[in-house]
Motif scaffolding. Structure first.
Motif, PDB file in Angstrom:
ATOM      1  N   GLY A 201       7.594   0.597   4.701  1.00  0.00           N
ATOM      2  CA  GLY A 201       6.356   0.477   3.955  1.00  0.00           C
ATOM      3  C   GLY A 201       5.177   0.083   4.803  1.00  0.00           C
ATOM      4  O   GLY A 201       5.327  -0.269   5.979  1.00  0.00           O
ATOM      5  N   THR A 202       4.015   0.159   4.193  1.00  0.00           N
ATOM      6  CA  THR A 202       2.797  -0.390   4.772  1.00  0.00           C
ATOM      7  C   THR A 202       2.262  -1.431   3.797  1.00  0.00           C
ATOM      8  O   THR A 202       2.395  -1.293   2.575  1.00  0.00           O
ATOM      9  N   PHE A 203       1.658  -2.460   4.366  1.00  0.00           N
ATOM     10  CA  PHE A 203       1.250  -3.631   3.585  1.00  0.00           C
ATOM     11  C   PHE A 203      -0.088  -4.143   4.095  1.00  0.00           C
ATOM     12  O   PHE A 203      -0.337  -4.156   5.305  1.00  0.00           O
ATOM     13  N   ALA A 204      -0.952  -4.572   3.172  1.00  0.00           N
ATOM     14  CA  ALA A 204      -2.267  -5.107   3.535  1.00  0.00           C
ATOM     15  C   ALA A 204      -2.266  -6.619   3.367  1.00  0.00           C
ATOM     16  O   ALA A 204      -1.836  -7.132   2.328  1.00  0.00           O
ATOM     17  N   GLN A 205      -2.741  -7.299   4.390  1.00  0.00           N
ATOM     18  CA  GLN A 205      -2.930  -8.750   4.336  1.00  0.00           C
ATOM     19  C   GLN A 205      -4.234  -9.043   3.593  1.00  0.00           C
ATOM     20  O   GLN A 205      -5.053  -8.158   3.375  1.00  0.00           O
TER      21      GLN A 205
ATOM     22  N   THR B 163       0.827  -1.204   0.000  1.00  0.00           N
ATOM     23  CA  THR B 163       0.000   0.000   0.000  1.00  0.00           C
ATOM     24  C   THR B 163       0.862   1.255   0.000  1.00  0.00           C
ATOM     25  O   THR B 163       0.410   2.314  -0.394  1.00  0.00           O
ATOM     26  N   SER B 164       2.117   1.113   0.440  1.00  0.00           N
ATOM     27  CA  SER B 164       3.082   2.206   0.405  1.00  0.00           C
ATOM     28  C   SER B 164       4.467   1.601   0.569  1.00  0.00           C
ATOM     29  O   SER B 164       4.657   0.691   1.378  1.00  0.00           O
ATOM     30  N   LEU B 165       5.429   2.083  -0.193  1.00  0.00           N
ATOM     31  CA  LEU B 165       6.809   1.627  -0.054  1.00  0.00           C
ATOM     32  C   LEU B 165       7.715   2.738  -0.556  1.00  0.00           C
ATOM     33  O   LEU B 165       7.552   3.210  -1.685  1.00  0.00           O
TER      34      LEU B 165
ATOM     35  N   ASP C 258      -6.860 -10.292   4.600  1.00  0.00           N
ATOM     36  CA  ASP C 258      -8.052 -10.010   5.407  1.00  0.00           C
ATOM     37  C   ASP C 258      -8.258  -8.510   5.619  1.00  0.00           C
ATOM     38  O   ASP C 258      -9.161  -8.091   6.334  1.00  0.00           O
ATOM     39  N   GLY C 259      -7.398  -7.695   4.993  1.00  0.00           N
ATOM     40  CA  GLY C 259      -7.510  -6.249   5.095  1.00  0.00           C
ATOM     41  C   GLY C 259      -6.708  -5.630   6.232  1.00  0.00           C
ATOM     42  O   GLY C 259      -6.614  -4.414   6.321  1.00  0.00           O
ATOM     43  N   SER C 260      -6.135  -6.453   7.089  1.00  0.00           N
ATOM     44  CA  SER C 260      -5.320  -5.901   8.177  1.00  0.00           C
ATOM     45  C   SER C 260      -4.017  -5.337   7.617  1.00  0.00           C
ATOM     46  O   SER C 260      -3.529  -5.782   6.581  1.00  0.00           O
ATOM     47  N   LEU C 261      -3.472  -4.351   8.307  1.00  0.00           N
ATOM     48  CA  LEU C 261      -2.271  -3.671   7.834  1.00  0.00           C
ATOM     49  C   LEU C 261      -1.051  -4.035   8.669  1.00  0.00           C
ATOM     50  O   LEU C 261      -1.147  -4.288   9.858  1.00  0.00           O
ATOM     51  N   ARG C 262       0.091  -4.038   8.020  1.00  0.00           N
ATOM     52  CA  ARG C 262       1.395  -4.212   8.648  1.00  0.00           C
ATOM     53  C   ARG C 262       2.263  -3.063   8.165  1.00  0.00           C
ATOM     54  O   ARG C 262       2.066  -2.550   7.061  1.00  0.00           O
ATOM     55  N   ALA C 263       3.245  -2.685   8.956  1.00  0.00           N
ATOM     56  CA  ALA C 263       4.122  -1.592   8.550  1.00  0.00           C
ATOM     57  C   ALA C 263       5.456  -1.715   9.257  1.00  0.00           C
ATOM     58  O   ALA C 263       5.544  -2.279  10.341  1.00  0.00           O
ATOM     59  N   GLY C 264       6.502  -1.183   8.607  1.00  0.00           N
ATOM     60  CA  GLY C 264       7.792  -1.145   9.261  1.00  0.00           C
ATOM     61  C   GLY C 264       8.951  -1.074   8.294  1.00  0.00           C
ATOM     62  O   GLY C 264       8.783  -0.828   7.099  1.00  0.00           O
TER      63      GLY C 264
END
Length: 158
Positions: free
Chosen positions: A96-100, A76-78, A102-108
């Protein structure tokens, strides 16, 4: 601050299974560059290794243990920079931010990423600006690795 009035635009598309960071780092060698910026990325990953900053017991910010994700992961962003270690090896510093799925987000902070279907990217390179690996002290003598912009051709950080 380093100012350069030139830029080379490198646009590329990666396919399934390709290593995102190794491919981006290789751009520096392929283009005889010492620094660049990832300005755009869109696509999906099948594997991601990242961590986040979290204060330790004394309140000193440190990266957490590396977290691994697998499956369908949407970028979703890098963004970030490409530079060189002191020994000349190309290095990437991306967050970056990343979508799984199931719609949940991860970032780092991204340590490793492998393409699922496609990733399209644009990188800007400059012949006048280099990013060099260094470190900065903070919190109880801890050293944090960083990239520092320098005028290309200078061997010493100023």
């Amino acid at each position: 601050m380093i100012v350069s009035n030139d830029a080379t635009v490198v646009s590329l598309r990666l396919g399934p299974g390709e290593d995102l960071l190794k491919t981006l780092a290789s751009i520096l060698d392929d283009q005889n560059a010492d620094g660049g910026a990832l300005v755009s990325a869109a696509g999906s990953l099948e594997f991601l290794r990242y961590s986040v900053v979290k204060p330790d017991a004394e309140g000193v910010p440190r990266y957490t243990e590396i977290i691994e994700e697998t499956g369908a992961i949407e970028i979703t962003s890098l963004q970030g920079h490409l530079g060189r270690e002191i020994n000349g090896q190309a290095v990437c510093h991306f967050h970056g931010t990343f979508a799984q799925d199931d719609g949940s987000l991860r970032a780092g902070h991204v340590f490793d990423a492998r393409v699922l279907v496609t990733v399209e990217m644009t990188v800007l390179l400059s012949s006048g600006v280099a990013w060099r690996r260094s470190s900065m002290p903070y919190g109880n003598g801890h050293q944090m690795p960083i990239l520092v912009p320098v005028q290309r051709g200078l061997d010493v950080l100023t």
